[in-house]
Scaffold this motif. Structure first.
Motif, PDB file in Angstrom:
ATOM      1  N   ARG A  60      20.736  41.533  -4.014  1.00  0.00           N
ATOM      2  CA  ARG A  60      21.004  40.693  -5.196  1.00  0.00           C
ATOM      3  C   ARG A  60      22.112  39.686  -4.912  1.00  0.00           C
ATOM      4  NH1 ARG A  60      16.868  42.136  -7.202  1.00  0.00           N
ATOM      5  NH2 ARG A  60      16.483  43.824  -8.661  1.00  0.00           N
ATOM      6  N   GLY A  61      22.166  39.214  -3.683  1.00  0.00           N
ATOM      7  CA  GLY A  61      23.174  38.220  -3.302  1.00  0.00           C
ATOM      8  C   GLY A  61      23.502  38.392  -1.830  1.00  0.00           C
ATOM      9  N   PHE A  62      24.529  37.672  -1.368  1.00  0.00           N
ATOM     10  CA  PHE A  62      24.851  37.712   0.055  1.00  0.00           C
ATOM     11  C   PHE A  62      25.645  38.955   0.430  1.00  0.00           C
ATOM     12  CE2 PHE A  62      27.911  36.769   3.468  1.00  0.00           C
ATOM     13  CZ  PHE A  62      26.985  36.711   4.501  1.00  0.00           C
ATOM     14  N   ASP A  63      25.173  39.643   1.471  1.00  0.00           N
ATOM     15  CA  ASP A  63      25.893  40.773   2.069  1.00  0.00           C
ATOM     16  C   ASP A  63      25.737  40.607   3.583  1.00  0.00           C
ATOM     17  OD1 ASP A  63      26.286  43.280   3.403  1.00  0.00           O
ATOM     18  OD2 ASP A  63      26.148  44.306   1.480  1.00  0.00           O
ATOM     19  N   GLY A  64      26.841  40.231   4.247  1.00  0.00           N
ATOM     20  CA  GLY A  64      26.770  39.872   5.664  1.00  0.00           C
ATOM     21  C   GLY A  64      26.260  40.987   6.561  1.00  0.00           C
ATOM     22  N   GLU A  65      26.745  42.190   6.289  1.00  0.00           N
ATOM     23  CA  GLU A  65      26.353  43.306   7.156  1.00  0.00           C
ATOM     24  C   GLU A  65      24.851  43.576   7.045  1.00  0.00           C
ATOM     25  OE1 GLU A  65      29.013  46.599   6.796  1.00  0.00           O
ATOM     26  OE2 GLU A  65      27.663  47.918   7.916  1.00  0.00           O
ATOM     27  N   GLU A  66      24.366  43.541   5.806  1.00  0.00           N
ATOM     28  CA  GLU A  66      22.936  43.817   5.604  1.00  0.00           C
ATOM     29  C   GLU A  66      22.087  42.681   6.167  1.00  0.00           C
ATOM     30  OE1 GLU A  66      19.139  44.860   4.318  1.00  0.00           O
ATOM     31  OE2 GLU A  66      20.059  42.956   3.820  1.00  0.00           O
ATOM     32  N   ALA A 120      21.281  26.311  10.043  1.00  0.00           N
ATOM     33  CA  ALA A 120      20.678  25.409   9.045  1.00  0.00           C
ATOM     34  C   ALA A 120      19.186  25.674   8.863  1.00  0.00           C
ATOM     35  CB  ALA A 120      20.905  23.955   9.460  1.00  0.00           C
ATOM     36  N   MET A 121      18.497  26.006   9.955  1.00  0.00           N
ATOM     37  CA  MET A 121      17.033  26.137   9.889  1.00  0.00           C
ATOM     38  C   MET A 121      16.601  27.307   8.988  1.00  0.00           C
ATOM     39  SD  MET A 121      16.145  27.845  13.600  1.00  0.00           S
ATOM     40  CE  MET A 121      16.387  29.624  13.865  1.00  0.00           C
ATOM     41  N   ARG A 122      17.472  28.292   8.771  1.00  0.00           N
ATOM     42  CA  ARG A 122      17.094  29.499   8.031  1.00  0.00           C
ATOM     43  C   ARG A 122      17.725  29.584   6.637  1.00  0.00           C
ATOM     44  NH1 ARG A 122      21.034  32.391  12.154  1.00  0.00           N
ATOM     45  NH2 ARG A 122      22.904  32.663  10.870  1.00  0.00           N
ATOM     46  N   VAL A 123      18.477  28.543   6.235  1.00  0.00           N
ATOM     47  CA  VAL A 123      19.364  28.679   5.076  1.00  0.00           C
ATOM     48  C   VAL A 123      18.686  28.408   3.723  1.00  0.00           C
ATOM     49  CG1 VAL A 123      20.268  26.296   4.859  1.00  0.00           C
ATOM     50  CG2 VAL A 123      21.811  28.252   4.545  1.00  0.00           C
ATOM     51  N   ALA A 124      17.453  27.898   3.744  1.00  0.00           N
ATOM     52  CA  ALA A 124      16.810  27.473   2.486  1.00  0.00           C
ATOM     53  C   ALA A 124      16.863  28.518   1.355  1.00  0.00           C
ATOM     54  CB  ALA A 124      15.368  27.043   2.762  1.00  0.00           C
ATOM     55  N   PRO A 125      16.619  29.826   1.645  1.00  0.00           N
ATOM     56  CA  PRO A 125      16.657  30.788   0.526  1.00  0.00           C
ATOM     57  C   PRO A 125      18.011  30.833  -0.191  1.00  0.00           C
ATOM     58  CG  PRO A 125      15.587  31.768   2.437  1.00  0.00           C
ATOM     59  CD  PRO A 125      16.172  30.463   2.903  1.00  0.00           C
ATOM     60  N   ILE A 126      19.086  30.530   0.522  1.00  0.00           N
ATOM     61  CA  ILE A 126      20.409  30.516  -0.142  1.00  0.00           C
ATOM     62  C   ILE A 126      20.492  29.308  -1.073  1.00  0.00           C
ATOM     63  CG2 ILE A 126      22.922  30.397   0.217  1.00  0.00           C
ATOM     64  CD1 ILE A 126      22.560  31.883   2.835  1.00  0.00           C
ATOM     65  N   GLY A 127      19.933  28.168  -0.638  1.00  0.00           N
ATOM     66  CA  GLY A 127      19.886  26.983  -1.515  1.00  0.00           C
ATOM     67  C   GLY A 127      19.089  27.269  -2.773  1.00  0.00           C
ATOM     68  N   LEU A 128      18.023  28.063  -2.650  1.00  0.00           N
ATOM     69  CA  LEU A 128      17.215  28.425  -3.826  1.00  0.00           C
ATOM     70  C   LEU A 128      17.983  29.393  -4.727  1.00  0.00           C
ATOM     71  CD1 LEU A 128      13.738  29.166  -2.124  1.00  0.00           C
ATOM     72  CD2 LEU A 128      14.404  27.080  -3.336  1.00  0.00           C
ATOM     73  N   PHE A 129      18.479  30.452  -4.115  1.00  0.00           N
ATOM     74  CA  PHE A 129      19.104  31.552  -4.867  1.00  0.00           C
ATOM     75  C   PHE A 129      20.323  31.074  -5.669  1.00  0.00           C
ATOM     76  CE2 PHE A 129      21.523  35.536  -5.301  1.00  0.00           C
ATOM     77  CZ  PHE A 129      20.518  36.423  -5.672  1.00  0.00           C
ATOM     78  N   ALA A 140      28.199  31.825   0.381  1.00  0.00           N
ATOM     79  CA  ALA A 140      27.079  32.542   1.014  1.00  0.00           C
ATOM     80  C   ALA A 140      26.624  31.832   2.287  1.00  0.00           C
ATOM     81  CB  ALA A 140      25.915  32.675   0.041  1.00  0.00           C
ATOM     82  N   VAL A 141      26.579  30.501   2.267  1.00  0.00           N
ATOM     83  CA  VAL A 141      26.143  29.760   3.457  1.00  0.00           C
ATOM     84  C   VAL A 141      27.135  29.988   4.606  1.00  0.00           C
ATOM     85  CG1 VAL A 141      25.798  27.456   4.445  1.00  0.00           C
ATOM     86  CG2 VAL A 141      24.872  27.987   2.188  1.00  0.00           C
ATOM     87  N   CYS A 142      28.426  29.930   4.295  1.00  0.00           N
ATOM     88  CA  CYS A 142      29.432  30.128   5.354  1.00  0.00           C
ATOM     89  C   CYS A 142      29.280  31.522   5.961  1.00  0.00           C
ATOM     90  CB  CYS A 142      30.851  29.938   4.808  1.00  0.00           C
ATOM     91  SG  CYS A 142      31.186  28.243   4.344  1.00  0.00           S
TER      92      CYS A 142
END
Ligand code: F2R
Ligand code: MG
Ligand code: MG
Length: 310
Positions: A60-66, A120-129, A140-142
């Motif tokens: 339900r959001g960004f979790d770096g380890e997961e 950058a190539m994989r980041v689109a879902p963060i832009g959506l979320f 989240a992007v950082c």
């Protein structure tokens, strides 16, 4: 509203896979050529985008380890997707040596870290979320970039791409104002190199430049500053989804990645129903990507409702 938003989320994830699959056969080519039929497989760009989406949904959001664990598991299942040189070595450090995801592991591979376009190539879902929350999007992007790319140019490229996706989702079709879009994404950049490239993109749009000039001024390489502005330009220089990805891939160089990033932005703006049916039907794993887009949308709604009530 629900239908339109899900269409845009789906357009973005399918758009990534279609641009990637269209460009895969041309990656590394210096020839300028238009191709219109997608190949049978997407590459690491989409595989890692799927990992980002799966992790955001699960946590339900960004979790770096997961998210790092998801990257490693997806890589081990499909190591043949054509990954960049660095990420598999980082996955090995995490898996075999128990290293932490936030140690800046890429600095052990490249001085100052990687400035490749892999974040950058994989980041689109963060832009959506996080399309409505610029500060959470930035955080989240950082974090998501640092798993494999801690160089500031890689992170800034990912921020630029994520903001372009977020803005494309928020822009109702057919209301796109290209100049305004470019001005808004420029607001995200801090470094001279991206500012210059986005200024150049504006000039190239004004004078309808030919492909050689576009490649010369914006680049078509694997480095984030030589591909993220190019993908944004390809979206803005086109009138529909098909033209955006065909044009992006026609520039050659890192064609799958520029195609994937242009496809993500174009899909988020035009929505899934404006993607040619033959591509939707022939895209690898399209059912799963559609399901993932709907689950990502639902998770983003649950999260923003939770934020409002707390
Ligand atoms: N790997 C590929 N394509 C190679 C061909 C694949 C082939 N078709 C196959 O089937 O196997 N494509 C994918 O990699 C790119 C994304 O790469 P990523 O994830 O950023 O990797 P990395 O290793 O971090 O960086 C890529 C290159 O950038 C240069 N570089 C980065 N930082 C640097 C630094 N600090 N100093 C000097 N150079 C640096 C290096 O050349 C890296 O190799 C996408 O195209 C994706 O599609
Ligand atoms: Mg690739
Ligand atoms: Mg590539």
């Amino acid at each position: 509203m629900r239908t339109m938003e899900i269409s845009k989320f789906t357009g973005c994830l399918l758009g990534t896979a279609i641009g990637d699959s269209l460009g895969a056969a041309r990656e590394g080519s210096s020839e300028i050529a238009e191709i219109r039929e997608i190949g049978p497989r997407y590459t690491d760009d989409t595989a890692m985008t799927i990992g980002v989406a799966e992790s955001l949904i699960r946590c339900r959001g960004f979790d770096g380890e997961e998210m790092a664990r998801r990257f490693v598991e997806n890589f081990l299942r499909e190591p043949w997707r054509g990954y960049g040189a660095g990420p598999p070595r980082i996955f090995t450090m995490i898996l075999r040596n128990g290293r932490r995801w936030d140690e800046g592991l890429d600095r052990e591979l490249y001085p100052g870290g990687s400035f490749g376009n892999g974040a950058a190539m994989r980041v689109a879902p963060i832009g959506l979320f996080y399309c409505d929350e610029p500060e959470k999007l930035r955080e989240a992007v950082c974090g998501a970039s640092r798993i494999t790319h801690s160089h500031e140019l890689a992170i800034e490229g990912a921020l630029l791409q994520a903001h372009a996706v977020a803005l494309a989702v928020r822009t109702r079709y057919p209301d796109l104002n290209r100049e305004e879009f470019l001005t808004q994404v420029k607001g995200v950049v801090r470094s001279e190199v991206y500012r210059e490239k986005l200024d150049a993109a504006g000039e190239l749009l004004d004078r309808r430049a030919d492909r050689k000039q576009v490649i010369q001024r914006l680049g078509n390489g694997v480095e984030a500053p030589n591909s993220v502005p190019t993908a944004i330009y390809a979206f803005l220089a086109s009138e529909d989804f098909e033209e955006a990805v065909v044009y992006a891939v026609s520039l050659g160089g890192d064609a799958d990645t520029i195609g994937a990033m242009a496809g993500a932005i174009a899909g988020a703006y035009y929505g899934v129903e404006r993607i040619p049916l033959r591509w939707r039907e022939n895209c690898e794993n399209s059912r799963y990507l559609e399901e993932l887009a709907e689950r990502l949308w639902e998770a983003s709604r649950v999260r923003s409702r939770g934020d409002r009530s707390s």
